[in-house]
Scaffold this motif. Structure first.
Motif, PDB file in Angstrom:
ATOM      1  N   VAL A 116      -7.005   5.933  -4.833  1.00  0.00           N
ATOM      2  CA  VAL A 116      -7.840   6.859  -4.072  1.00  0.00           C
ATOM      3  C   VAL A 116      -7.133   8.205  -4.070  1.00  0.00           C
ATOM      4  O   VAL A 116      -5.914   8.268  -3.918  1.00  0.00           O
ATOM      5  CB  VAL A 116      -8.053   6.361  -2.624  1.00  0.00           C
ATOM      6  N   LEU A 174      -6.518   7.296   7.100  1.00  0.00           N
ATOM      7  CA  LEU A 174      -5.755   6.457   6.176  1.00  0.00           C
ATOM      8  C   LEU A 174      -5.993   4.983   6.461  1.00  0.00           C
ATOM      9  O   LEU A 174      -6.148   4.174   5.527  1.00  0.00           O
ATOM     10  CB  LEU A 174      -4.265   6.805   6.280  1.00  0.00           C
ATOM     11  N   VAL A 186      -2.979   5.891  -2.175  1.00  0.00           N
ATOM     12  CA  VAL A 186      -3.688   7.110  -1.777  1.00  0.00           C
ATOM     13  C   VAL A 186      -2.831   8.282  -2.228  1.00  0.00           C
ATOM     14  O   VAL A 186      -1.761   8.541  -1.679  1.00  0.00           O
ATOM     15  CB  VAL A 186      -3.924   7.152  -0.257  1.00  0.00           C
ATOM     16  N   GLY A 197      -6.691  11.787  -2.169  1.00  0.00           N
ATOM     17  CA  GLY A 197      -6.934  12.473  -0.908  1.00  0.00           C
ATOM     18  C   GLY A 197      -6.938  13.979  -1.087  1.00  0.00           C
ATOM     19  O   GLY A 197      -6.194  14.523  -1.910  1.00  0.00           O
ATOM     20  N   VAL A 213      -9.305   4.001   4.922  1.00  0.00           N
ATOM     21  CA  VAL A 213      -9.228   3.906   3.472  1.00  0.00           C
ATOM     22  C   VAL A 213      -8.569   2.579   3.066  1.00  0.00           C
ATOM     23  O   VAL A 213      -9.055   1.877   2.180  1.00  0.00           O
ATOM     24  CB  VAL A 213      -8.432   5.094   2.882  1.00  0.00           C
ATOM     25  N   PHE A 242       1.022   5.640   0.350  1.00  0.00           N
ATOM     26  CA  PHE A 242       0.455   6.965   0.553  1.00  0.00           C
ATOM     27  C   PHE A 242       1.486   7.973   0.072  1.00  0.00           C
ATOM     28  O   PHE A 242       2.620   7.994   0.552  1.00  0.00           O
ATOM     29  CB  PHE A 242       0.145   7.220   2.036  1.00  0.00           C
ATOM     30  N   SER A 275      -6.493  17.909  -7.242  1.00  0.00           N
ATOM     31  CA  SER A 275      -6.965  16.642  -6.668  1.00  0.00           C
ATOM     32  C   SER A 275      -8.274  16.215  -7.301  1.00  0.00           C
ATOM     33  O   SER A 275      -8.462  15.040  -7.671  1.00  0.00           O
ATOM     34  CB  SER A 275      -7.139  16.786  -5.152  1.00  0.00           C
ATOM     35  N   HIS A 328      -2.435  11.950  -2.266  1.00  0.00           N
ATOM     36  CA  HIS A 328      -2.932  13.099  -1.507  1.00  0.00           C
ATOM     37  C   HIS A 328      -2.458  14.404  -2.151  1.00  0.00           C
ATOM     38  O   HIS A 328      -1.276  14.710  -2.153  1.00  0.00           O
ATOM     39  CB  HIS A 328      -2.424  12.991  -0.060  1.00  0.00           C
ATOM     40  N   THR A 365      -3.087  -0.553  -2.845  1.00  0.00           N
ATOM     41  CA  THR A 365      -3.869   0.684  -2.826  1.00  0.00           C
ATOM     42  C   THR A 365      -2.906   1.855  -2.820  1.00  0.00           C
ATOM     43  O   THR A 365      -1.946   1.864  -2.037  1.00  0.00           O
ATOM     44  CB  THR A 365      -4.779   0.771  -1.588  1.00  0.00           C
ATOM     45  N   ASP A 416       0.862  -1.169   0.000  1.00  0.00           N
ATOM     46  CA  ASP A 416       0.000   0.000   0.000  1.00  0.00           C
ATOM     47  C   ASP A 416       0.901   1.221   0.000  1.00  0.00           C
ATOM     48  O   ASP A 416       2.002   1.187   0.571  1.00  0.00           O
ATOM     49  CB  ASP A 416      -0.900   0.014   1.236  1.00  0.00           C
TER      50      ASP A 416
END
Length: 280
Positions: free
Chosen positions: A225, A273, A128, A227, A276, A104, A241, A130, A126, A102
């Motif tokens: 995803v 987080l 994310v 953010g 998510v 971020f 975004s 942001h 995944t 994953d």
């Protein structure tokens, strides 16, 4: 839970990965599913509070992007591109023996993540992303990208302080906002000044001009995803975004604070987080 045990769990071990053109410094803390947290130009240390907050149930990896802080380039004049940074993340996963993780990514790190999703799609469970500053997706892209080029010219002509002030105004920041990538040189340590100089000279243009490969990202097996900070409405990255989420058909999730909400609200940010990632 014993507090001393929690502190031990969050302690980071530092590693160095030698690649052909860069020596990458990365940190590992915690235990559990692998989660890579990344920025650009933000270094590993800027994400330490968030990483600590997640270390109780994740193995968290943070790193200094190429040319920033402890990640030293063989050629200091080399530009940093999202593609090169994505390859660096893949190399770190290789070094850890991990097929996937994953991720971020915030700001330029979100752009790195989008490049990773296109270049190494099977490495992502995944992502994310942001507040990626993908200015080329905006209706006023030509104007915004011209502002970036003007900032870079200002840096080379007038120095870091002048370029930083120009950047803050263009991005919508007010002085003292969370998440600004550099600070006025009179107020920050030498390393941060060096990182700020590299940001303007070798990183800002490649990051902001990057256009995500929507077809490649959508074709990958990973979930994307986007953010956005609940307090980011005044920032250009609020618009970018939304543009990235629309381009990829991705969910848009609100996080605490603004562009740097993970700095001021690490525990609350980590809680969102976690939710998510758990909804994969």
């Amino acid at each position: 839970m014993d507090n001393r045990w929690k502190e031990d769990l969050a302690m980071a071990t530092t590693h160095v990965l030698e690649l052909a053109d860069v020596r990458l410094r990365y940190e590992v803390r915690g235990s559990g599913p692998l989660l890579v947290i990344m920025g650009a130009p933000m270094a590993a240390g800027d994400f330490a509070p968030l990483a600590d907050a997640l270390a109780s149930d994740h193995t968290v990896v943070t790193h200094d992007p190429r040319g920033i802080s402890g990640s030293v380039l063989a050629d200091p004049a080399q530009d940093s591109t999202p593609e090169l940074r994505a390859d660096d993340v893949a190399a770190i996963l290789d070094a850890m023996g991990a097929d996937s993780a994953d991720l971020f990514g915030s700001s330029g790190g979100a752009v790195t993540g989008l490049a990773l999703a296109a270049r190494h799609p099977r490495r992502i469970r995944t992502l994310v992303a942001h507040e990626p500053p993908t200015l080329g997706l905006l209706p006023d892209a030509a104007e915004r990208l011209a502002e970036v080029d003007a900032m870079i010219a200002t840096f080379h002509r007038d120095g870091l302080g002048a370029a930083f002030a120009q950047f803050m105004g263009s991005a919508g920041f007010e002085q003292g906002d969370e998440g600004a990538p550099v600070g006025p040189p009179a107020e920050v340590p030498e390393q941060v000044q060096a990182d700020g100089a590299r940001f303007f000279a070798h990183e800002l243009r490649g990051t902001t001009h990057y256009l995500p490969d929507a077809a490649a990202v959508k074709a990958g097996p990973g979930r994307i995803v986007v953010g956005i900070g609940v307090e980011s409405g005044h920032l250009t990255t609020s618009r970018t975004s939304v543009a990235v989420a629309d381009l990829l058909g991705a969910a848009l999730v609100e996080f605490p604070g603004d562009h740097g909400g993970f700095i001021g609200h690490p525990e609350e940010f980590a809680a969102i987080l976690r939710k998510v990632l758990a909804n994969a």
